[in-house]
Design an enzyme around this catalytic site. Structure first.
Site, mmCIF file in Angstrom:
data_model
loop_
_atom_site.group_PDB
_atom_site.id
_atom_site.type_symbol
_atom_site.label_atom_id
_atom_site.label_comp_id
_atom_site.label_asym_id
_atom_site.label_seq_id
_atom_site.Cartn_x
_atom_site.Cartn_y
_atom_site.Cartn_z
ATOM 1 N N GLU A 228 1.629 -7.842 -10.130
ATOM 2 C CA GLU A 228 0.988 -8.528 -8.999
ATOM 3 C C GLU A 228 -0.422 -8.970 -9.382
ATOM 4 O O GLU A 228 -1.265 -8.158 -9.741
ATOM 5 C CB GLU A 228 0.931 -7.571 -7.790
ATOM 6 C CG GLU A 228 0.296 -8.203 -6.543
ATOM 7 C CD GLU A 228 0.328 -7.270 -5.323
ATOM 8 O OE1 GLU A 228 0.736 -6.097 -5.470
ATOM 9 O OE2 GLU A 228 -0.067 -7.727 -4.236
ATOM 10 N N LYS A 230 -4.210 -10.813 -8.744
ATOM 11 C CA LYS A 230 -5.197 -10.818 -7.655
ATOM 12 C C LYS A 230 -6.484 -11.469 -8.132
ATOM 13 O O LYS A 230 -6.872 -11.342 -9.293
ATOM 14 C CB LYS A 230 -5.459 -9.377 -7.209
ATOM 15 C CG LYS A 230 -6.310 -9.278 -5.963
ATOM 16 C CD LYS A 230 -6.224 -7.892 -5.342
ATOM 17 C CE LYS A 230 -7.126 -7.816 -4.114
ATOM 18 N NZ LYS A 230 -6.993 -6.554 -3.397
ATOM 19 N N ASP A 261 1.220 -12.272 -3.933
ATOM 20 C CA ASP A 261 0.734 -11.772 -2.643
ATOM 21 C C ASP A 261 -0.026 -12.916 -1.976
ATOM 22 O O ASP A 261 -0.912 -13.534 -2.588
ATOM 23 C CB ASP A 261 -0.172 -10.547 -2.866
ATOM 24 C CG ASP A 261 -0.669 -9.929 -1.560
ATOM 25 O OD1 ASP A 261 -1.233 -10.668 -0.720
ATOM 26 O OD2 ASP A 261 -0.514 -8.712 -1.383
ATOM 27 N N HIS A 264 -3.957 -13.124 -2.228
ATOM 28 C CA HIS A 264 -4.636 -12.865 -3.490
ATOM 29 C C HIS A 264 -5.182 -14.083 -4.217
ATOM 30 O O HIS A 264 -5.433 -14.040 -5.417
ATOM 31 C CB HIS A 264 -3.699 -12.083 -4.422
ATOM 32 C CG HIS A 264 -3.523 -10.658 -3.999
ATOM 33 N ND1 HIS A 264 -2.958 -9.695 -4.788
ATOM 34 C CD2 HIS A 264 -3.873 -10.030 -2.844
ATOM 35 C CE1 HIS A 264 -2.950 -8.531 -4.158
ATOM 36 N NE2 HIS A 264 -3.483 -8.720 -2.971
ATOM 37 N N HIS A 288 4.727 -10.423 -1.697
ATOM 38 C CA HIS A 288 3.993 -9.622 -0.726
ATOM 39 C C HIS A 288 3.521 -10.607 0.328
ATOM 40 O O HIS A 288 2.494 -11.258 0.166
ATOM 41 C CB HIS A 288 2.798 -8.918 -1.376
ATOM 42 C CG HIS A 288 3.163 -7.612 -1.987
ATOM 43 N ND1 HIS A 288 2.241 -6.710 -2.440
ATOM 44 C CD2 HIS A 288 4.382 -7.046 -2.183
ATOM 45 C CE1 HIS A 288 2.879 -5.644 -2.909
ATOM 46 N NE2 HIS A 288 4.171 -5.823 -2.776
ATOM 47 N N ASP A 296 -8.832 -11.388 1.624
ATOM 48 C CA ASP A 296 -7.559 -10.674 1.539
ATOM 49 C C ASP A 296 -7.525 -9.562 2.581
ATOM 50 O O ASP A 296 -7.512 -8.381 2.269
ATOM 51 C CB ASP A 296 -7.429 -10.102 0.113
ATOM 52 C CG ASP A 296 -6.138 -9.333 -0.088
ATOM 53 O OD1 ASP A 296 -5.123 -9.729 0.506
ATOM 54 O OD2 ASP A 296 -6.153 -8.338 -0.836
ATOM 55 N N ASP A 328 3.270 -7.073 3.055
ATOM 56 C CA ASP A 328 2.138 -6.242 2.650
ATOM 57 C C ASP A 328 0.936 -6.549 3.536
ATOM 58 O O ASP A 328 0.242 -7.540 3.320
ATOM 59 C CB ASP A 328 1.798 -6.504 1.171
ATOM 60 C CG ASP A 328 0.616 -5.642 0.698
ATOM 61 O OD1 ASP A 328 0.285 -4.662 1.399
ATOM 62 O OD2 ASP A 328 0.040 -5.947 -0.352
HETATM 63 C C1 RNT Z 1 -3.692 -4.969 -2.975
HETATM 64 C C2 RNT Z 1 -2.274 -5.370 -3.205
HETATM 65 C C3 RNT Z 1 -1.277 -4.249 -3.186
HETATM 66 C C4 RNT Z 1 -1.491 -3.271 -2.046
HETATM 67 C C5 RNT Z 1 -0.344 -2.338 -1.806
HETATM 68 C C6 RNT Z 1 -0.720 -1.199 -0.929
HETATM 69 O O1 RNT Z 1 -4.508 -6.036 -2.781
HETATM 70 O O2 RNT Z 1 -1.907 -6.361 -2.315
HETATM 71 O O3 RNT Z 1 -0.011 -4.790 -3.168
HETATM 72 O O4 RNT Z 1 -1.766 -3.927 -0.863
HETATM 73 O O5 RNT Z 1 0.184 -1.939 -2.998
HETATM 74 ZN ZN ZN Z 2 0.145 -6.892 -2.300
#
Ligand code: RNT
Ligand code: ZN
Length: 417
Positions: A228, A230, A261, A264, A288, A296, A328
């Site tokens: 993931e 960010k 996500d 992000h 997510h 965020d 998420d």
């Molecule tokens: C954090 C990420 C991550 C978390 C979770 C709890 O910015 O989005 O995915 O939110 O793992």
């Molecule tokens: Zn996330």
């Protein structure tokens, strides 16, 4: 007239209107119902977990102190079961490693096994849910500030590498016991608050560490793993090791999934615009679905244009078998069970609405008839979708009065905590 009869009436009308547009409503409901959406366990307790931490760190934050937070695994499971009763369609449960139940045993994240999660598997089985999983690289004394896998400290890295390996092994057990694939998502907060002098060294270390985490050969069909990306975190504003280019590049190189996500990226960037691009080069995407408000902020997802566009992109492009849809967000300022129910129902609504999209819109584009494309896109917005949704919920045995049920649960259960 009884509410049920009204719903049936509305549905008959809607069905005819959609049929007129060439849309088969029955087929759409069937399709939408079967697409799994993974509900994140962490909305119920403000991302604290049960393995020893009492505060959330690692660049993420919950705000609010609405009463009723789940304080034990039993409370969280009871809240999840209740929320699930308000949500139609195929639901999975997305777990985090910090929800381990140690039962008095001295075991840390680098040594977790299925034992710490067996209650969760049994619960998932009972509820007919598959499980997804996330290693927890935050809220732990072994974090080196905000660094985990890319820390300059070798012991720190070793601990978190082992954690990453354990989570794949646990994911495999989840998949085997439940007969459904377990998507394991890796998010590491590693980064700096201020202007970074050496941006390369941490990335070199991150790559070395991840190479170890993913060295073991574990069936990718059963345990698809995603990285993931960010842009920034709270207190990690200037530099994130696993940025977009880093995480996506690593996923492509290693044949992993890429996790997008919605919160992000730069505030004007949307993940719906990225799906058909990244899916040219990775087999799977983990989503997510979240709602950033200026940053965020992880607000409860609402049925807005971007949520619809995300689901349109997945369904109209036939990506549903390659995308693991998960939510998420974490809002501690409202009833947490309602936060789940509202967001999960919105995800399902957007999926259903995508399944109901008239094929004529794309056809117009193929025929270079952009006038019809625009006109039909606008017509779509006022089709009687709500009537189909009500009927779908009713046939799935889902209460037609979600809010009253939530308030009752709050009175009977949450307010007594
Ligand atoms: C954090 C990420 C991550 C978390 C979770 C709890 O910015 O989005 O995915 O939110 O793992
Ligand atoms: Zn996330």
């Amino acid at each position: 007239m009884k509410k049920e009869d009204l719903i049936v009436r509305g549905y008959e009308y809607a069905k005819a209107v959609y049929a007129d547009m060439g849309v088969d409503v029955e087929a759409a409901m069937k399709k939408a119902d079967a697409i799994p959406v993974s509900m994140h366990c962490w909305q119920g307790d403000d991302v604290i977990g049960f393995d020893g931490s009492d505060a959330l760190t690692g660049g993420i934050q919950t705000t609010g102190n609405y009463p009723g937070r789940a304080r034990t695994a039993e409370e969280l499971r009871s809240d999840i079961a209740f929320a699930k009763s308000l949500i139609p369609g195929e639901v999975k449960l997305n777990m985090h490693a910090c929800y381990a139940e140690k039962n008095g045993k001295k075991v840390d994240r680098d040594a977790y096994t299925i034992e710490q999660f067996q209650n969760w598997v049994d619960f998932a089985k009972e509820q007919g849910m598959g499980l997804d999983f996330n290693p927890t690289y935050f809220s732990h004394p072994k974090m080196d500030g905000d660094f985990s896998l890319s820390s300059y400290d070798a012991d720190t890295r070793r601990f978190w590498i082992e954690h990453g390996k354990r989570c794949r092994e646990i994911g495999l057990e989840f998949a085997k016991q439940l007969g459904k694939p377990c998507a394991v998502n890796y998010w590491m907060p590693d980064g700096y608050k201020d202007v970074t002098a050496d941006t390369k060294k941490h990335r070199d270390l991150m790559t070395e560490s991840l190479d170890e985490v993913f060295a073991a050969d574990i069936d990718k069909k059963l345990v698809p793993c995603g990285i993931e990306s960010k842009l920034f975190g709270v207190g990690v504003e200037s530099y994130t090791v696993a940025s977009h280019e880093y995480s996506y590049g690593y996923a492509v190189k290693k044949g992993l999934a890429y996790t997008l996500d919605a919160g992000h990226f730069h505030p004007t960037e949307v993940i719906s615009a990225k799906l058909s691009a990244v899916l040219q080069f990775v087999d799977n995407v983990i989503l997510h679905v979240s709602r950033p408000v200026r940053w965020d902020s992880d607000h409860v997802i609402i049925l807005d244009d971007e949520l619809q566009k995300i689901m349109d992109e997945i369904i109209l492009n036939g990506f549903e078998s390659r995308t693991f849809i998960g939510l998420d967000y974490f809002d501690a300022s409202i009833n947490r069970v309602a936060a789940w129910a509202v967001g999960m129902r919105n995800a399902r609504k957007a999926i259903l609405n995508a399944c109901l999209a008239p094929a004529a819109i794309r056809q117009a584009e193929y025929e270079r008839d952009y006038t019809s494309r625009l006109a039909l896109q606008e017509e779509r917005k006022t089709l009687p979708f709500g009537a189909v949704w009500d009927y779908y919920c009713m046939t799935k045995g889902i209460s037609t009065d979600m809010l009253t049920d939530v308030k009752q649960y709050e009175k009977d259960v949450l307010s007594k905590r």
